[in-house]
Design a protein around this motif. Structure first.
Motif, PDB file in Angstrom:
ATOM      1  N   PHE A 127      37.329 -25.085 -71.489  1.00 37.60           N
ATOM      2  CA  PHE A 127      38.417 -24.770 -70.569  1.00 37.60           C
ATOM      3  C   PHE A 127      37.673 -24.386 -69.277  1.00 37.60           C
ATOM      4  O   PHE A 127      36.462 -23.719 -69.147  1.00 37.60           O
ATOM      5  CB  PHE A 127      38.794 -23.466 -70.698  1.00 37.60           C
ATOM      6  CG  PHE A 127      39.787 -23.568 -71.737  1.00 37.60           C
ATOM      7  CD1 PHE A 127      41.276 -23.746 -71.911  1.00 37.60           C
ATOM      8  CD2 PHE A 127      39.242 -23.415 -73.282  1.00 37.60           C
ATOM      9  CE1 PHE A 127      42.034 -23.946 -73.029  1.00 37.60           C
ATOM     10  CE2 PHE A 127      40.240 -23.534 -74.335  1.00 37.60           C
ATOM     11  CZ  PHE A 127      41.498 -23.796 -74.268  1.00 37.60           C
ATOM     12  N   VAL A 128      37.970 -25.088 -68.202  1.00 38.17           N
ATOM     13  CA  VAL A 128      37.090 -24.622 -66.791  1.00 38.17           C
ATOM     14  C   VAL A 128      38.336 -24.123 -66.024  1.00 38.17           C
ATOM     15  O   VAL A 128      39.443 -24.497 -65.707  1.00 38.17           O
ATOM     16  CB  VAL A 128      36.906 -25.885 -66.202  1.00 38.17           C
ATOM     17  CG1 VAL A 128      36.477 -25.777 -64.702  1.00 38.17           C
ATOM     18  CG2 VAL A 128      35.637 -26.679 -66.856  1.00 38.17           C
ATOM     19  N   LEU A 129      38.044 -23.057 -65.347  1.00 37.11           N
ATOM     20  CA  LEU A 129      38.994 -22.062 -64.467  1.00 37.11           C
ATOM     21  C   LEU A 129      38.572 -22.266 -63.022  1.00 37.11           C
ATOM     22  O   LEU A 129      37.521 -21.945 -62.783  1.00 37.11           O
ATOM     23  CB  LEU A 129      38.735 -20.681 -64.900  1.00 37.11           C
ATOM     24  CG  LEU A 129      39.208 -20.330 -66.396  1.00 37.11           C
ATOM     25  CD1 LEU A 129      38.993 -18.823 -66.611  1.00 37.11           C
ATOM     26  CD2 LEU A 129      40.216 -20.752 -66.901  1.00 37.11           C
ATOM     27  N   ALA A 130      39.371 -22.708 -62.383  1.00 33.31           N
ATOM     28  CA  ALA A 130      39.380 -23.087 -60.916  1.00 33.31           C
ATOM     29  C   ALA A 130      40.524 -22.990 -60.150  1.00 33.31           C
ATOM     30  O   ALA A 130      40.981 -23.800 -59.486  1.00 33.31           O
ATOM     31  CB  ALA A 130      38.710 -24.963 -60.744  1.00 33.31           C
ATOM     32  N   SER A 131      41.142 -21.705 -60.226  1.00 30.33           N
ATOM     33  CA  SER A 131      42.241 -21.590 -59.835  1.00 30.33           C
ATOM     34  C   SER A 131      42.355 -20.634 -58.624  1.00 30.33           C
ATOM     35  O   SER A 131      43.310 -20.036 -57.954  1.00 30.33           O
ATOM     36  CB  SER A 131      43.323 -21.037 -60.928  1.00 30.33           C
ATOM     37  OG  SER A 131      42.495 -19.969 -61.363  1.00 30.33           O
ATOM     38  N   GLY A 132      41.062 -20.383 -57.876  1.00 33.63           N
ATOM     39  CA  GLY A 132      41.203 -19.715 -56.583  1.00 33.63           C
ATOM     40  C   GLY A 132      41.294 -18.352 -56.778  1.00 33.63           C
ATOM     41  O   GLY A 132      41.002 -17.650 -57.875  1.00 33.63           O
ATOM     42  N   GLY A 133      41.106 -17.561 -55.408  1.00 30.72           N
ATOM     43  CA  GLY A 133      41.326 -16.392 -55.454  1.00 30.72           C
ATOM     44  C   GLY A 133      42.902 -15.666 -55.699  1.00 30.72           C
ATOM     45  O   GLY A 133      43.513 -16.494 -55.962  1.00 30.72           O
ATOM     46  N   PHE A 134      42.827 -14.371 -54.914  1.00 29.42           N
ATOM     47  CA  PHE A 134      44.299 -13.812 -54.985  1.00 29.42           C
ATOM     48  C   PHE A 134      44.833 -13.652 -53.692  1.00 29.42           C
ATOM     49  O   PHE A 134      45.592 -12.849 -53.332  1.00 29.42           O
ATOM     50  CB  PHE A 134      44.039 -12.404 -55.752  1.00 29.42           C
ATOM     51  CG  PHE A 134      43.274 -11.440 -54.892  1.00 29.42           C
ATOM     52  CD1 PHE A 134      43.852 -10.668 -53.875  1.00 29.42           C
ATOM     53  CD2 PHE A 134      42.027 -11.275 -55.326  1.00 29.42           C
ATOM     54  CE1 PHE A 134      43.094  -9.552 -53.317  1.00 29.42           C
ATOM     55  CE2 PHE A 134      41.030 -10.228 -54.375  1.00 29.42           C
ATOM     56  CZ  PHE A 134      41.863  -9.482 -53.466  1.00 29.42           C
ATOM     57  N   GLN A 135      44.482 -14.325 -52.437  1.00 32.19           N
ATOM     58  CA  GLN A 135      44.965 -14.073 -51.113  1.00 32.19           C
ATOM     59  C   GLN A 135      46.378 -14.189 -50.943  1.00 32.19           C
ATOM     60  O   GLN A 135      46.843 -13.594 -49.911  1.00 32.19           O
ATOM     61  CB  GLN A 135      44.215 -15.023 -50.197  1.00 32.19           C
ATOM     62  CG  GLN A 135      44.501 -16.692 -50.438  1.00 32.19           C
ATOM     63  CD  GLN A 135      43.921 -17.154 -51.504  1.00 32.19           C
ATOM     64  OE1 GLN A 135      42.905 -16.661 -51.998  1.00 32.19           O
ATOM     65  NE2 GLN A 135      44.052 -18.557 -51.671  1.00 32.19           N
ATOM     66  N   SER A 136      47.019 -15.012 -51.725  1.00 34.16           N
ATOM     67  CA  SER A 136      48.587 -15.163 -51.497  1.00 34.16           C
ATOM     68  C   SER A 136      49.226 -14.029 -52.170  1.00 34.16           C
ATOM     69  O   SER A 136      50.733 -13.952 -52.061  1.00 34.16           O
ATOM     70  CB  SER A 136      48.867 -16.616 -51.902  1.00 34.16           C
ATOM     71  OG  SER A 136      48.284 -17.397 -51.282  1.00 34.16           O
ATOM     72  N   ASP A 137      48.817 -13.193 -52.994  1.00 33.51           N
ATOM     73  CA  ASP A 137      49.345 -11.898 -53.406  1.00 33.51           C
ATOM     74  C   ASP A 137      49.222 -10.778 -52.431  1.00 33.51           C
ATOM     75  O   ASP A 137      48.200 -10.098 -52.452  1.00 33.51           O
ATOM     76  CB  ASP A 137      48.670 -11.417 -54.748  1.00 33.51           C
ATOM     77  CG  ASP A 137      49.468 -10.573 -55.499  1.00 33.51           C
ATOM     78  OD1 ASP A 137      50.105  -9.573 -54.920  1.00 33.51           O
ATOM     79  OD2 ASP A 137      49.633 -10.310 -56.769  1.00 33.51           O
ATOM     80  N   ILE A 138      50.247 -10.403 -51.654  1.00 30.50           N
ATOM     81  CA  ILE A 138      50.115  -9.638 -50.743  1.00 30.50           C
ATOM     82  C   ILE A 138      50.095  -8.387 -51.194  1.00 30.50           C
ATOM     83  O   ILE A 138      49.287  -7.339 -50.495  1.00 30.50           O
ATOM     84  CB  ILE A 138      51.189  -9.875 -49.711  1.00 30.50           C
ATOM     85  CG1 ILE A 138      51.301 -11.051 -48.905  1.00 30.50           C
ATOM     86  CG2 ILE A 138      51.315  -8.644 -48.533  1.00 30.50           C
ATOM     87  CD1 ILE A 138      50.163 -11.458 -48.215  1.00 30.50           C
ATOM     88  N   ASP A 139      50.608  -7.967 -52.028  1.00 32.34           N
ATOM     89  CA  ASP A 139      50.691  -6.795 -52.892  1.00 32.34           C
ATOM     90  C   ASP A 139      49.274  -6.190 -53.249  1.00 32.34           C
ATOM     91  O   ASP A 139      48.625  -5.110 -53.027  1.00 32.34           O
ATOM     92  CB  ASP A 139      51.627  -6.588 -54.053  1.00 32.34           C
ATOM     93  CG  ASP A 139      53.197  -6.590 -53.672  1.00 32.34           C
ATOM     94  OD1 ASP A 139      53.263  -6.382 -52.647  1.00 32.34           O
ATOM     95  OD2 ASP A 139      53.710  -6.801 -54.573  1.00 32.34           O
ATOM     96  N   TRP A 140      48.418  -7.169 -53.769  1.00 32.43           N
ATOM     97  CA  TRP A 140      47.181  -7.314 -54.203  1.00 32.43           C
ATOM     98  C   TRP A 140      46.276  -6.974 -53.074  1.00 32.43           C
ATOM     99  O   TRP A 140      45.330  -5.957 -52.795  1.00 32.43           O
ATOM    100  CB  TRP A 140      46.541  -8.262 -54.963  1.00 32.43           C
ATOM    101  CG  TRP A 140      45.133  -8.224 -55.858  1.00 32.43           C
ATOM    102  CD1 TRP A 140      44.387  -7.096 -55.871  1.00 32.43           C
ATOM    103  CD2 TRP A 140      44.849  -8.939 -56.755  1.00 32.43           C
ATOM    104  NE1 TRP A 140      43.236  -7.335 -56.502  1.00 32.43           N
ATOM    105  CE2 TRP A 140      43.620  -8.354 -57.434  1.00 32.43           C
ATOM    106  CE3 TRP A 140      45.236 -10.094 -57.567  1.00 32.43           C
ATOM    107  CZ2 TRP A 140      42.616  -9.011 -58.336  1.00 32.43           C
ATOM    108  CZ3 TRP A 140      44.447 -10.517 -58.711  1.00 32.43           C
ATOM    109  CH2 TRP A 140      43.397  -9.915 -58.876  1.00 32.43           C
ATOM    110  N   LEU A 141      46.314  -7.751 -51.914  1.00 35.61           N
ATOM    111  CA  LEU A 141      45.647  -7.671 -50.790  1.00 35.61           C
ATOM    112  C   LEU A 141      45.996  -6.343 -49.982  1.00 35.61           C
ATOM    113  O   LEU A 141      44.989  -5.619 -49.733  1.00 35.61           O
ATOM    114  CB  LEU A 141      46.263  -8.547 -49.600  1.00 35.61           C
ATOM    115  CG  LEU A 141      45.409 -10.003 -49.593  1.00 35.61           C
ATOM    116  CD1 LEU A 141      46.162 -10.929 -48.588  1.00 35.61           C
ATOM    117  CD2 LEU A 141      44.014  -9.949 -49.525  1.00 35.61           C
ATOM    118  N   THR A 142      47.154  -5.628 -50.205  1.00 30.96           N
ATOM    119  CA  THR A 142      47.485  -4.661 -49.498  1.00 30.96           C
ATOM    120  C   THR A 142      46.683  -3.361 -50.254  1.00 30.96           C
ATOM    121  O   THR A 142      46.200  -2.327 -49.782  1.00 30.96           O
ATOM    122  CB  THR A 142      48.963  -4.176 -49.434  1.00 30.96           C
ATOM    123  OG1 THR A 142      49.489  -5.171 -48.948  1.00 30.96           O
ATOM    124  CG2 THR A 142      49.505  -2.918 -48.800  1.00 30.96           C
TER     125      THR A 142
END
Length: 476
Positions: free
Chosen positions: A199-214
């Motif tokens: 398995f290769v995980l290459a699914s990026g960060g969490f920037q589009s989860d505004i709740d996580w960013l907040t």
């Protein structure tokens, strides 16, 4: 003709005994480099891309170039750009917060990536006006990141790689040191298991989860714009963290640049970035300057301006230029706001005219005579004004005057999975045996803070190829 095209298009490969040799989670540059490398070695590969097909490619489709070490002129790259200079540039922007061994490995391997990329359908072009300062360090993609992504998907198709779009992976199932399968919903369908040997995980960060960013940044993050893909919500990253996988990076650190305040909430891409800051006076909501606009060349400083704007009231700022500077930078997709006078421009930007006139007058009085060089540090600085402007400090005097509203635009976050130099994902007590990570989901291993133009694509390409090679050797 690309390498794989010489062999003819293969039939889509299929899983053996119900298992794929390699399951790749993500569909951007790093994922595609891993898939191509493993497929060329003979592995059966499936890509699980979270986005619909028209939006495939993650943040890679918004890129323009990658930073490449080279000892002599090669193709579109001029001069030379050695390992030590490259590393020094990285140290400058990260303030030393990097893993030197991994960083130097990326730098050294970037040289070999250039020919690999060309062999897999990526075409390059010389730097254009506004980017000439990067002609020695960065190779620009003809057609931009979208063309690169399309070339790699074509390569995958030629190699028989299977691609599922709108594939939302919710769980990576770990049993001890092994992964057995992922759980995924395709196009809103029921959750299904896809089993694999690697398995290769290459699914990026969490920037589009505004709740996580907040949660990471505080309430001000609700005002941030996400210039990257809306499909990187950090679901796989969170799932791995919850299973005790080691992480690297600060959740408040990210690649964040100043973008046009009229950009959409998500996915505005690189065309919304504003490169006018070095030739501007930048003020906040109260028409006050707050940072040295001419601190260094733009490729080494553009990535700090998102965080600077984020720290100002209402997370907004305004770049003010005059007619002499309008053609000195890459234009935004949005036209500037125009005024015949500073006061008129202030009214159109929603600023207090008297305060902006006073700020510009104070700045103009602090400028000193000298020769202006827009493409290099010219030392043309102010005196007697705070903060100073240390390069390109010309008075703002020639009408018409122009202004842009700036907002922080997040491309990707740096909190990620810790990996080895073989791209293996790390637990507290050793590496997972059959899970590798590449791209933004592990970039925090190298980018502690700050950003160097084109380095994200270098990390993704180098680690994507390593992950694909290591995975293929493990499963075949």
């Amino acid at each position: 003709m690309t390498c794989h095209a010489r062999w003819g298009r293969r039939k889509p490969t299929a899983p053996r005994d119900g298992k794929w040799d390699l399951v790749v989670v993500g569909g951007g540059n790093a994922a595609l480099c891993a898939a191509i490398t493993a497929a060329e070695a003979g592995a059966s590969v499936i890509i699980l891309e979270g986005a619909p097909k028209p939006y495939r490619g993650g943040n890679s489709r918004h890129t323009r170039n990658f930073r490449c070490m080279h000892e002599a002129p090669v193709s579109v790259l001029t001069g030379s750009y050695g390992e030590d200079e490259y590393f020094d540039d990285l140290m400058l922007v990260t303030k030393g917060q990097t893993d030197e061994a991994l960083a130097r490995m990326v730098i050294r391997n970037s040289e070999g990536c250039f020919s690999w990329m060309a062999a897999h359908g990526v075409h390059f072009q010389p730097s254009l006006s506004g980017t000439l300062s990067l002609s020695r360090t960065n190779a620009f993609f003809l057609g931009g990141g979208k063309a690169l992504v399309n070339a790699y998907y074509n390569a995958c198709e030629d190699l028989g790689v299977t691609v599922l779009y709108e594939a939302q992976v919710s769980h990576v199932h770990l049993e001890g040191e092994h992964c057995s399968h992922v759980e995924v919903s395709v196009a809103g369908g029921p959750v299904q298991r896809i089993e694999g040997r690697g398995f290769v995980l290459a699914s990026g960060g969490f920037q589009s989860d505004i709740d996580w960013l907040t949660r990471a940044w505080g309430p001000s993050a609700a005002n941030f714009l996400i210039r990257g893909t809306p499909y990187n919500r950090g679901t796989v990253l969170r799932d791995m963290i919850d299973q005790g996988i080691e992480t690297v990076g600060d959740p408040t650190q990210c690649h964040c640049v100043a973008i046009d305040g009229r950009a959409p909430k998500y996915d505005g891409g690189i065309c919304t970035r504003l490169d006018c800051v070095p030739f501007s006076v930048v003020v906040n909501r109260d028409a006050a300057r707050f940072y040295d606009e001419g601190q260094d060349t733009w490729p080494k400083r553009y990535a700090i301006w998102g965080r600077l704007v984020a720290a100002e009231p209402d997370q907004v700022a305004f770049a003010i230029i005059d007619a002499r500077s309008l053609d000195l930078f890459m234009p935004s997709v949005f036209p500037p706001i125009k005024g015949a006078t500073i006061g008129e421009l202030a009214e159109r930007l929603g600023l207090d005219p008297g305060r902006l006139e006073a700020t510009i007058s104070e700045f103009n009085a602090a400028c000193r005579p000298g020769k202006f060089h827009p493409t290099e540090l010219d030392g043309l600085r102010t005196e007697g004004v705070a903060p100073p402007k240390t390069n390109w400090a010309r008075p703002i005097i020639e009408p018409p005057f122009y202004g842009y509203a700036l907002r922080p635009g997040v491309t990707f976050t740096y909190l990620g999975l810790k990996v080895s130099d073989r791209a293996q994902v790390q637990r507290p007590y050793g590496a997972l045996a059959n899970v590798w990570a590449a791209g933004e989901i592990m970039a925090g291993s190298i980018l502690g803070q700050g950003y160097l133009a084109g380095f994200g694509m270098a990390i993704g390409t180098v680690f994507g190829r390593i992950a694909g090679k290591e995975a293929a050797e493990h499963v075949l």
